[in-house]
Design a protein around this motif. Structure first.
Motif, PDB file in Angstrom:
ATOM      1  N   GLN A   1      11.175 -11.896   2.668  1.00  0.00           N
ATOM      2  CA  GLN A   1      11.862 -12.045   1.392  1.00  0.00           C
ATOM      3  C   GLN A   1      13.272 -12.602   1.516  1.00  0.00           C
ATOM      4  O   GLN A   1      13.791 -13.200   0.575  1.00  0.00           O
ATOM      5  CB  GLN A   1      11.921 -10.678   0.685  1.00  0.00           C
ATOM      6  CG  GLN A   1      10.574 -10.127   0.296  1.00  0.00           C
ATOM      7  CD  GLN A   1       9.795 -11.072  -0.595  1.00  0.00           C
ATOM      8  OE1 GLN A   1      10.284 -11.510  -1.628  1.00  0.00           O
ATOM      9  NE2 GLN A   1       8.591 -11.429  -0.180  1.00  0.00           N
TER      10      GLN A   1
ATOM     11  N   GLU B   1      -1.693  -4.957   1.316  1.00  0.00           N
ATOM     12  CA  GLU B   1      -0.892  -6.080   0.846  1.00  0.00           C
ATOM     13  C   GLU B   1      -1.770  -7.240   0.396  1.00  0.00           C
ATOM     14  O   GLU B   1      -1.501  -7.893  -0.627  1.00  0.00           O
ATOM     15  CB  GLU B   1       0.049  -6.545   1.967  1.00  0.00           C
ATOM     16  CG  GLU B   1       0.852  -7.785   1.650  1.00  0.00           C
ATOM     17  CD  GLU B   1       1.882  -7.548   0.561  1.00  0.00           C
ATOM     18  OE1 GLU B   1       2.145  -8.486  -0.210  1.00  0.00           O
ATOM     19  OE2 GLU B   1       2.396  -6.420   0.471  1.00  0.00           O
TER      20      GLU B   1
ATOM     21  N   ARG C   1       8.382  -7.497   6.427  1.00  0.00           N
ATOM     22  CA  ARG C   1       8.350  -7.619   4.966  1.00  0.00           C
ATOM     23  C   ARG C   1       9.718  -8.060   4.448  1.00  0.00           C
ATOM     24  O   ARG C   1       9.828  -8.942   3.585  1.00  0.00           O
ATOM     25  CB  ARG C   1       7.961  -6.291   4.315  1.00  0.00           C
ATOM     26  CG  ARG C   1       6.536  -5.848   4.577  1.00  0.00           C
ATOM     27  CD  ARG C   1       6.275  -4.515   3.878  1.00  0.00           C
ATOM     28  NE  ARG C   1       4.980  -3.982   4.265  1.00  0.00           N
ATOM     29  CZ  ARG C   1       3.843  -4.293   3.664  1.00  0.00           C
ATOM     30  NH1 ARG C   1       3.843  -5.141   2.656  1.00  0.00           N
ATOM     31  NH2 ARG C   1       2.709  -3.758   4.063  1.00  0.00           N
TER      32      ARG C   1
ATOM     33  N   ARG D   1      -3.186  -6.307  -2.943  1.00  0.00           N
ATOM     34  CA  ARG D   1      -2.233  -5.662  -3.849  1.00  0.00           C
ATOM     35  C   ARG D   1      -2.158  -6.414  -5.177  1.00  0.00           C
ATOM     36  O   ARG D   1      -1.915  -7.619  -5.190  1.00  0.00           O
ATOM     37  CB  ARG D   1      -0.862  -5.655  -3.166  1.00  0.00           C
ATOM     38  CG  ARG D   1       0.253  -4.980  -3.940  1.00  0.00           C
ATOM     39  CD  ARG D   1       1.496  -4.987  -3.067  1.00  0.00           C
ATOM     40  NE  ARG D   1       2.691  -4.732  -3.819  1.00  0.00           N
ATOM     41  CZ  ARG D   1       3.925  -4.913  -3.347  1.00  0.00           C
ATOM     42  NH1 ARG D   1       4.080  -5.369  -2.116  1.00  0.00           N
ATOM     43  NH2 ARG D   1       4.974  -4.659  -4.071  1.00  0.00           N
TER      44      ARG D   1
ATOM     45  N   ALA E   1       3.239  -5.396  -8.778  1.00  0.00           N
ATOM     46  CA  ALA E   1       4.449  -5.891  -8.139  1.00  0.00           C
ATOM     47  C   ALA E   1       5.454  -6.437  -9.126  1.00  0.00           C
ATOM     48  O   ALA E   1       6.617  -6.589  -8.818  1.00  0.00           O
ATOM     49  CB  ALA E   1       4.089  -6.974  -7.137  1.00  0.00           C
TER      50      ALA E   1
ATOM     51  N   ARG F   1       7.151  -8.043  -0.626  1.00  0.00           N
ATOM     52  CA  ARG F   1       5.837  -8.642  -0.389  1.00  0.00           C
ATOM     53  C   ARG F   1       5.860  -9.466   0.890  1.00  0.00           C
ATOM     54  O   ARG F   1       6.912  -9.908   1.350  1.00  0.00           O
ATOM     55  CB  ARG F   1       5.432  -9.513  -1.575  1.00  0.00           C
ATOM     56  CG  ARG F   1       5.262  -8.723  -2.878  1.00  0.00           C
ATOM     57  CD  ARG F   1       4.515  -9.553  -3.901  1.00  0.00           C
ATOM     58  NE  ARG F   1       3.103  -9.666  -3.555  1.00  0.00           N
ATOM     59  CZ  ARG F   1       2.152  -8.857  -4.011  1.00  0.00           C
ATOM     60  NH1 ARG F   1       2.451  -7.869  -4.820  1.00  0.00           N
ATOM     61  NH2 ARG F   1       0.898  -9.029  -3.663  1.00  0.00           N
TER      62      ARG F   1
END
Length: 547
Positions: A493, A537, A489, A540, A545, A264
């Motif tokens: 993370q 995104e 992305r 989303r 997710a 994400r």
């Protein structure tokens, strides 16, 4: 309302694998219809059969070991599986063309770009040379390549990754096919170049009314360009439908797991390491590459790193992001002293590594280790896994029994069975090879781990596993990690802080969440806007997710 024309239909296709393969069939009872004026994305993990299916369409299966044993592939009612080799040569380029994943291996390194494109036109048409050259120039205009006269005389190694991919697209379009197959054409490209290639493919598809079969494992790309989506698992079609339905309301558990694995764009919270003293720091690091020019005349100088200053503390991950050619990997190689910087300081716990000789460096090597982008290229194919992992400790004076014990412990740590220790790199998947590369880097118990694009070539589920593994290892050993990536992305993370590089310079750095939320430099803004599937995104569903 006019009926939608089907330009390619695959019916019940089965492709057999050789007896020694891990499963009997690469593709099993697979059916699909590609329409005119659409982009159909085929997604799935490595080994799902996507590329084998596309090569069956092109007649490029490595016979006799891999062969289509059942089904039909219909192009304008003609079954391509029944076509002779001569007929298939006529069909290729004229009716169906393919853009391959890695243009550097698909293009002939000893032929200029102009000659390679001209060869396709010359083989399939009777056009005189002047008309062939005119068509090539029109193609280069269509794919937005600048300096066309210079590019026609250039060799593949003289072009950037994006330019090589555009040249491949020009070659594929040279005879105006009705079907274009694109096999992972943007996997290794940075976000801005990727965005340009995706826009180009969409524009050409709309202008020429082609059907495009686009193979990818990147759901951001799917969200950006797909009309419909087909999901493959173990050679079978497990889900098929319109893009928005598949992305936002996936029905099959496998599709749900793939989408759940997509990183994400919500950055991780910034953790503040306890130690104030950085374990690694660079100060005004400079590196330039010089080429060409006899006696200094016409010499070209490229500054890959200019006054780069950064620092990393124990337990922290610093990401370096930017386009290809921005200098990310050069900085990583300077820090690990795989190449020598021209100026600046590299401080490891206040010890400057920059002026040290190779002999003096040896005692510090074990404290900084590197995980490379391509584990297949960085692992010696002649060595077994146990030799690859234990080699470093043995060189640095560790007793053999201890080195072997450390090897088996690390294999279990990275999620591999110790029974694989006597196997060779080619016997593993891409994700497994990357785990071996991580184990090898950890064998010397480093304080700093430099990871150079370690997940860029992996599919989303394997990527998620390797990223989680790196995160666990960093926390367990309190490592300082320098993480090089062009995938924002992934950076969101993994990284506590990020440094944005452009043309060798750091133009912005700070906590990841802050840079993503309030980018200060225009270049950072452009990078964030270029992320494929940004609109998807933002809408989303969280439920997808969290599957």
């Amino acid at each position: 309302m006019a009926a939608v024309q089907t330009v390619l239909e695959i019916r019940n296709l089965t492709v057999e694998l050789p007896p020694w393969a891990d499963r009997p069939q690469a593709v099993s009872d697979f059916s699909l219809a590609l329409r005119q004026d659409e982009i159909l994305c085929v997604v799935g993990e490595s080994g799902s059969g996507k590329s084998v299916m596309s090569r069956a369409v092109m007649g490029l299966l490595p016979a006799p070991h891999v062969r289509a044993s059942a089904g039909e592939i219909l192009l304008d009612s003609e079954d391509l599986l029944e076509a002779s080799p001569a007929r298939l040569r006529e069909i290729r380029s004229r009716c169906i063309s393919m853009i391959f994943q890695e243009p550097m291996t698909a293009l002939n390194p000893v032929m200029t770009i102009g000659r390679q494109i001209e060869e396709v036109i010359k083989v399939h048409t009777n056009l005189p040379k002047a008309e062939r050259i005119a068509r090539i120039r029109d193609l280069l205009v269509a794919v937005n390549l600048p300096e066309r006269d210079k590019l026609l005389r250039a060799y593949p190694h003289q072009l950037s990754g994006g330019q090589r991919q555009r040249a491949m697209i020009a070659m594929a379009l040279s005879l105006e096919p009705v079907v274009l197959i694109a096999d992972e054409p943007t996997t290794a490209l940075d976000v801005t170049t990727q965005g340009q290639i995706l826009t180009l493919i969409k524009e050409i598809q709309a202008k020429r009314h082609m059907g495009v079969l686009f193979i990818t494992h990147d759901f951001g790309v799917v969200a950006e360009i797909a009309d419909r989506v087909a999901v493959m698992q173990h050679g079978r079609l497990v889900e098929f439908g319109e893009r928005d339905r598949v992305l936002n309301a996936p029905q099959h558990p496998y599709t749900q797991s793939l989408i759940a694995a997509v990183p994400r764009l919500i950055p991780r919270p910034h953790r503040h390491p306890d130690e104030c003293q950085p374990v690694l720091a660079t100060s005004d690091l400079d590196k330039a590459y010089r080429s060409g020019g006899l006696f200094g005349r016409g010499r070209r100088v490229v500054h890959a790193a200019k006054a780069v200053s950064l620092e990393i503390r124990r337990g922290e991950t610093l990401g370096i992001v930017g386009e290809s050619g921005s200098g990310k990997s050069t900085v990583a190689r300077c820090i690990t002293r795989l190449i020598d910087a021209d100026a600046g300081r590299i401080l490891l716990d206040k010890v400057d590594l920059q002026p040290l000789t190779r002999k003096q460096l040896r005692r510090y090597r074990e404290r900084i280790q590197m995980v490379f982008q391509d584990p297949y290229a960085s692992l010696d194919p002649r060595c077994t896994v146990v030799d690859l992992i234990s080699e470093g400790p043995l060189i640095h004076g560790v007793e053999r029994n201890e080195a072997l014990a450390r090897t088996y412990e690390l294999l279990e740590l990275v999620g591999l069975d110790r029974r694989v220790a006597d196997r060779y790199p080619h016997e593993f998947s891409g994700g497994q090879r990357q785990r071996i590369g991580i184990a090898r880097a950890l064998a010397l118990r480093p304080e700093v781990l430099v990871a150079d694009e370690p997940v860029s070539s992996l599919d989303v589920s394997v990527q998620a596993q390797v990223l989680q593994l790196l995160s666990n290892i960093r926390d367990r050993f309190n490592l300082a990690m320098l993480f090089i990536t062009h995938d924002l992305r992934v950076a969101a993370q993994v990284c506590d802080r990020i440094a944005v590089m452009k043309l060798g310079e750091i133009v912005e750095q700070g906590p990841t969440a802050e840079v993503f939320a309030r980018p200060r430099h225009l270049y950072t803004v452009e990078l964030l806007k270029a992320i494929p599937g940004r609109a998807w995104e933002e809408q989303r569903p969280l439920a997808v997710a969290s599957v």
